[in-house]
Each structure stands twice: as structure tokens, then as C-alpha cells.
Design a protein around this motif. Structure first.
Motif, PDB file in Angstrom:
ATOM      1  N   GLU A 169      79.528  68.629 133.994  1.00 46.04           N
ATOM      2  CA  GLU A 169      79.114  67.490 133.183  1.00 46.04           C
ATOM      3  C   GLU A 169      79.336  67.765 131.703  1.00 46.04           C
ATOM      4  OE1 GLU A 169      74.975  66.428 132.945  1.00 46.04           O
ATOM      5  OE2 GLU A 169      74.300  68.519 132.769  1.00 46.04           O
ATOM      6  N   LEU A 170      79.641  66.701 130.991  1.00 43.61           N
ATOM      7  CA  LEU A 170      79.808  66.794 129.543  1.00 43.61           C
ATOM      8  C   LEU A 170      78.440  66.917 128.886  1.00 43.61           C
ATOM      9  CD1 LEU A 170      81.597  66.569 126.997  1.00 43.61           C
ATOM     10  CD2 LEU A 170      81.338  64.088 127.168  1.00 43.61           C
ATOM     11  N   VAL A 171      78.283  67.907 128.042  1.00 43.34           N
ATOM     12  CA  VAL A 171      77.010  68.164 127.375  1.00 43.34           C
ATOM     13  C   VAL A 171      77.036  67.667 125.928  1.00 43.34           C
ATOM     14  CG1 VAL A 171      75.410  69.950 126.611  1.00 43.34           C
ATOM     15  CG2 VAL A 171      76.532  70.150 128.840  1.00 43.34           C
ATOM     16  N   ALA A 172      78.090  68.008 125.206  1.00 39.45           N
ATOM     17  CA  ALA A 172      78.179  67.643 123.790  1.00 39.45           C
ATOM     18  C   ALA A 172      79.628  67.655 123.350  1.00 39.45           C
ATOM     19  CB  ALA A 172      77.370  68.622 122.932  1.00 39.45           C
ATOM     20  N   GLY A 173      79.919  66.870 122.317  1.00 44.97           N
ATOM     21  CA  GLY A 173      81.271  66.831 121.790  1.00 44.97           C
ATOM     22  C   GLY A 173      81.264  66.676 120.292  1.00 44.97           C
ATOM     23  N   ASP A 197      84.788  69.704 123.181  1.00 46.11           N
ATOM     24  CA  ASP A 197      83.617  69.380 123.989  1.00 46.11           C
ATOM     25  C   ASP A 197      83.051  70.626 124.658  1.00 46.11           C
ATOM     26  OD1 ASP A 197      85.562  66.617 124.943  1.00 46.11           O
ATOM     27  OD2 ASP A 197      83.750  66.457 123.717  1.00 46.11           O
ATOM     28  N   TRP A 198      81.751  70.577 124.895  1.00 49.97           N
ATOM     29  CA  TRP A 198      81.090  71.573 125.741  1.00 49.97           C
ATOM     30  C   TRP A 198      80.684  70.888 127.048  1.00 49.97           C
ATOM     31  CZ3 TRP A 198      80.739  76.702 125.221  1.00 49.97           C
ATOM     32  CH2 TRP A 198      80.921  77.271 123.961  1.00 49.97           C
ATOM     33  N   TYR A 199      81.025  71.528 128.149  1.00 53.87           N
ATOM     34  CA  TYR A 199      80.630  71.084 129.480  1.00 53.87           C
ATOM     35  C   TYR A 199      79.766  72.172 130.113  1.00 53.87           C
ATOM     36  CZ  TYR A 199      84.243  67.394 129.616  1.00 53.87           C
ATOM     37  OH  TYR A 199      85.012  66.281 129.370  1.00 53.87           O
ATOM     38  N   ARG A 200      79.053  71.796 131.149  1.00 55.76           N
ATOM     39  CA  ARG A 200      78.344  72.809 131.938  1.00 55.76           C
ATOM     40  C   ARG A 200      78.432  72.434 133.415  1.00 55.76           C
ATOM     41  NH1 ARG A 200      72.148  71.522 129.989  1.00 55.76           N
ATOM     42  NH2 ARG A 200      71.892  69.510 131.072  1.00 55.76           N
ATOM     43  N   GLN A 201      78.331  73.472 134.228  1.00 54.32           N
ATOM     44  CA  GLN A 201      78.350  73.264 135.678  1.00 54.32           C
ATOM     45  C   GLN A 201      77.257  74.101 136.308  1.00 54.32           C
ATOM     46  OE1 GLN A 201      82.145  73.900 137.612  1.00 54.32           O
ATOM     47  NE2 GLN A 201      81.541  72.554 139.297  1.00 54.32           N
ATOM     48  N   ALA A 202      76.281  73.421 136.884  1.00 52.12           N
ATOM     49  CA  ALA A 202      75.204  74.093 137.592  1.00 52.12           C
ATOM     50  C   ALA A 202      75.657  74.354 139.026  1.00 52.12           C
ATOM     51  CB  ALA A 202      73.957  73.221 137.571  1.00 52.12           C
TER      52      ALA A 202
END
Length: 113
Positions: A46-50, A35-40
Motif C-alpha cells: 500500500e502507498l503510505v506517503a508521497g 513514494d513510500w509503500y509498505r507491505q505487511a
């Protein structure tokens, strides 16, 4: 435990593109689900893509049609192609192994308006 190393972040203008890479130390013939997550800044991660081991993908609604996750099992690498970037995509992007629970160190993506 596997080690994950992300790269490919940077500073781009609105509408630009970036491709993130996540290299895994996993030695399996087919790498497990990732998975790819991001944090602003000031927000929760948050989970972005998997992507599953079989190649099935999922995306958060806000990136559908703009981001694409893929993988190359021969290189033990998962990619996140990000097109038509928006300022709200700014954040630190992390990859995570669902199988091992490992996280990478993150790569910064900044989209200027």
C-alpha cells in the motif's frame, strides 16, 4: 533507470519513532516525485506517503499526523519520519521513483505491542 537504497528500519515499541531514508542514484538537481509503500505480511503493498518534485506531500489516512515525508535534493535522499508507531505499521517499507518506476529492496519495520 535509477537505483534506490532504503535504510533505517528496525524493531521499536509502540509509540516509538524511526526515520527511514531512501538514497537515489538520480543525478537531477531536483529529484523527481517519490513514494513510500509498505507491505505487511499477507497483505497487498500500500502507498503510505508521497512527495512531488516541488515538495507537495500526500499521506494515507492511517498515518496522517504521525508520519512525515521530506527530501534533501542535495543528497538525492527522501526521508520518512515515523512517530507514534503502532503495531499495524509493521511491514517492509519500500521507496519508489514515480518518474523511473524503480523500487528499492525494502527495509523491515517491526513495532512491538
Amino acid at each position: 533507470q535509477v537505483q534506490l537504497v532504503e535504510s533505517g528500519g528496525g524493531l521499536v515499541q509502540t509509540g516509538g519513532s524511526l526515520r527511514l531514508s531512501c538514497v537515489s542514484s538520480e543525478t537531477s538537481y531536483i529529484i523527481g516525485a517519490m513514494d513510500w509503500y509498505r507491505q505487511a505480511p499477507g497483505k497487498q503493498r500500500e502507498l503510505v506517503a508521497g512527495i512531488t518534485s516541488g515538495g507537495s506531500t500526500n499521506y494515507v489516512d492511517s498515518v496522517k499526523g504521525r508520519f512525515a515525508i521530506s527530501k534533501d535534493n542535495t543528497k538525492s535522499t527522501v526521508y520518512l519520519q515515523m512517530d507514534n508507531l503502532k503495531p499495524e505499521d509493521t511491514g517492509v517499507y519500500y521507496c519508489r521513483s514515480r518518474v523511473f518506476g524503480s523500487w528499492g529492496q525494502g527495509t523491515q519495520v517491526t513495532v512491538s505491542s
